[in-house]
Motif scaffolding. Structure first.
Motif, PDB file in Angstrom:
ATOM      1  N   TRP A 177      93.184 -24.269  32.009  1.00 14.80           N
ATOM      2  CA  TRP A 177      93.561 -23.432  30.879  1.00 14.80           C
ATOM      3  C   TRP A 177      94.588 -22.473  31.425  1.00 14.80           C
ATOM      4  CZ3 TRP A 177      87.930 -21.850  29.251  1.00 14.80           C
ATOM      5  CH2 TRP A 177      87.293 -22.949  28.681  1.00 14.80           C
ATOM      6  N   ASN A 211      97.386 -19.162  20.756  1.00 17.70           N
ATOM      7  CA  ASN A 211      96.474 -20.127  21.358  1.00 17.70           C
ATOM      8  C   ASN A 211      96.900 -21.546  20.987  1.00 17.70           C
ATOM      9  OD1 ASN A 211      94.452 -21.589  22.481  1.00 17.70           O
ATOM     10  ND2 ASN A 211      92.837 -20.844  21.140  1.00 17.70           N
ATOM     11  N   HIS A 252      90.587 -25.033  23.092  1.00 16.33           N
ATOM     12  CA  HIS A 252      89.383 -24.217  22.908  1.00 16.33           C
ATOM     13  C   HIS A 252      89.784 -22.845  22.373  1.00 16.33           C
ATOM     14  CE1 HIS A 252      86.947 -26.979  25.348  1.00 16.33           C
ATOM     15  NE2 HIS A 252      87.992 -27.050  26.140  1.00 16.33           N
ATOM     16  N   HIS A 256      90.329 -19.050  22.662  1.00 13.31           N
ATOM     17  CA  HIS A 256      90.650 -18.211  23.832  1.00 13.31           C
ATOM     18  C   HIS A 256      90.977 -16.800  23.364  1.00 13.31           C
ATOM     19  CE1 HIS A 256      91.005 -21.454  26.786  1.00 13.31           C
ATOM     20  NE2 HIS A 256      91.642 -22.147  25.864  1.00 13.31           N
ATOM     21  N   SER A 257      90.928 -15.869  24.286  1.00 11.31           N
ATOM     22  CA  SER A 257      91.447 -14.531  24.048  1.00 11.31           C
ATOM     23  C   SER A 257      91.845 -13.942  25.391  1.00 11.31           C
ATOM     24  CB  SER A 257      90.408 -13.635  23.359  1.00 11.31           C
ATOM     25  OG  SER A 257      89.354 -13.328  24.245  1.00 11.31           O
ATOM     26  N   GLU A 315      87.220 -14.786  19.927  1.00 12.47           N
ATOM     27  CA  GLU A 315      88.329 -15.571  20.451  1.00 12.47           C
ATOM     28  C   GLU A 315      89.300 -15.960  19.342  1.00 12.47           C
ATOM     29  OE1 GLU A 315      85.173 -16.609  20.683  1.00 12.47           O
ATOM     30  OE2 GLU A 315      84.624 -16.518  22.778  1.00 12.47           O
ATOM     31  N   ASP A 350      90.863 -14.669  30.602  1.00 13.56           N
ATOM     32  CA  ASP A 350      90.501 -15.367  29.377  1.00 13.56           C
ATOM     33  C   ASP A 350      89.050 -15.082  29.019  1.00 13.56           C
ATOM     34  OD1 ASP A 350      90.920 -17.647  27.402  1.00 13.56           O
ATOM     35  OD2 ASP A 350      89.207 -18.361  28.546  1.00 13.56           O
ATOM     36  N   SER A 394      86.348 -17.047  26.591  1.00 12.11           N
ATOM     37  CA  SER A 394      86.194 -18.265  25.822  1.00 12.11           C
ATOM     38  C   SER A 394      84.722 -18.606  25.745  1.00 12.11           C
ATOM     39  CB  SER A 394      86.959 -19.404  26.502  1.00 12.11           C
ATOM     40  OG  SER A 394      86.840 -20.578  25.759  1.00 12.11           O
TER      41      SER A 394
END
Length: 146
Positions: free
Chosen positions: A60, A85, A89, A91-92, A118, A143, A145
């Motif tokens: 990622w 994103n 998946h 994400h943040s 996320e 990240d 997640s």
């Protein structure tokens, strides 16, 4: 026993040695009240990278690299990080900073999409941080997640 050969930095799209001194300074503009606004753009995406000669890893990434870019700002600036994103998946970005604008803590972003806040696939979120004197130095980010 150790790997023989070299990692193909060109195939990975980044040189980890060059990243030691590679800073993303974003773009600077002036807000109506005269304060400086520094804007960064960060995109999460899935990418297979070579981590040892001939050893591939599904990573990622932020802006196509691991680790993500080092974002550089000046004390007193308002920071805006536009996060997109494009990964598979949610994400943040969670910044270990002291001063967030309301709703911009990447550990929990209300009203976005995942259970931990996320950003869902194909969506974006704009983080707002304040570079104040009591929050100087290095702000690691990572990240979040689920």
């Amino acid at each position: 026993m150790r790997p023989v050969g070299d990692v193909d930095d060109a195939r990975n799209g980044f040189d980890p040695t060059a990243m030691l001194t590679d800073w993303d300074a974003g773009t600077v503009s002036t807000l109506p009240d005269g304060r400086r606004l520094r804007t960064f753009e960060v995109t999460a995406e899935d990418k297979e990278i070579e981590i040892a000669p001939g050893v591939m890893f599904p990573a990622w990434t932020f802006n196509g690299r691991v680790p993500g870019p080092a974002l550089r700002a000046t004390e007193g600036e308002q920071l805006r990080i536009v996060f997109r994103n494009n990964g598979s998946h949610p994400h943040s970005m969670h910044f270990h900073a002291f001063r967030y604008a309301p709703g911009s803590d990447g550990a929990y972003i209300p009203f976005v999409s995942g259970p931990g806040g996320e950003v869902g696939y194909g969506k974006s979120f704009t983080y707002r941080l304040l570079a104040l004197p009591d929050s100087y130095g290095v702000w690691p980010y990572h990240d979040h997640s689920t």
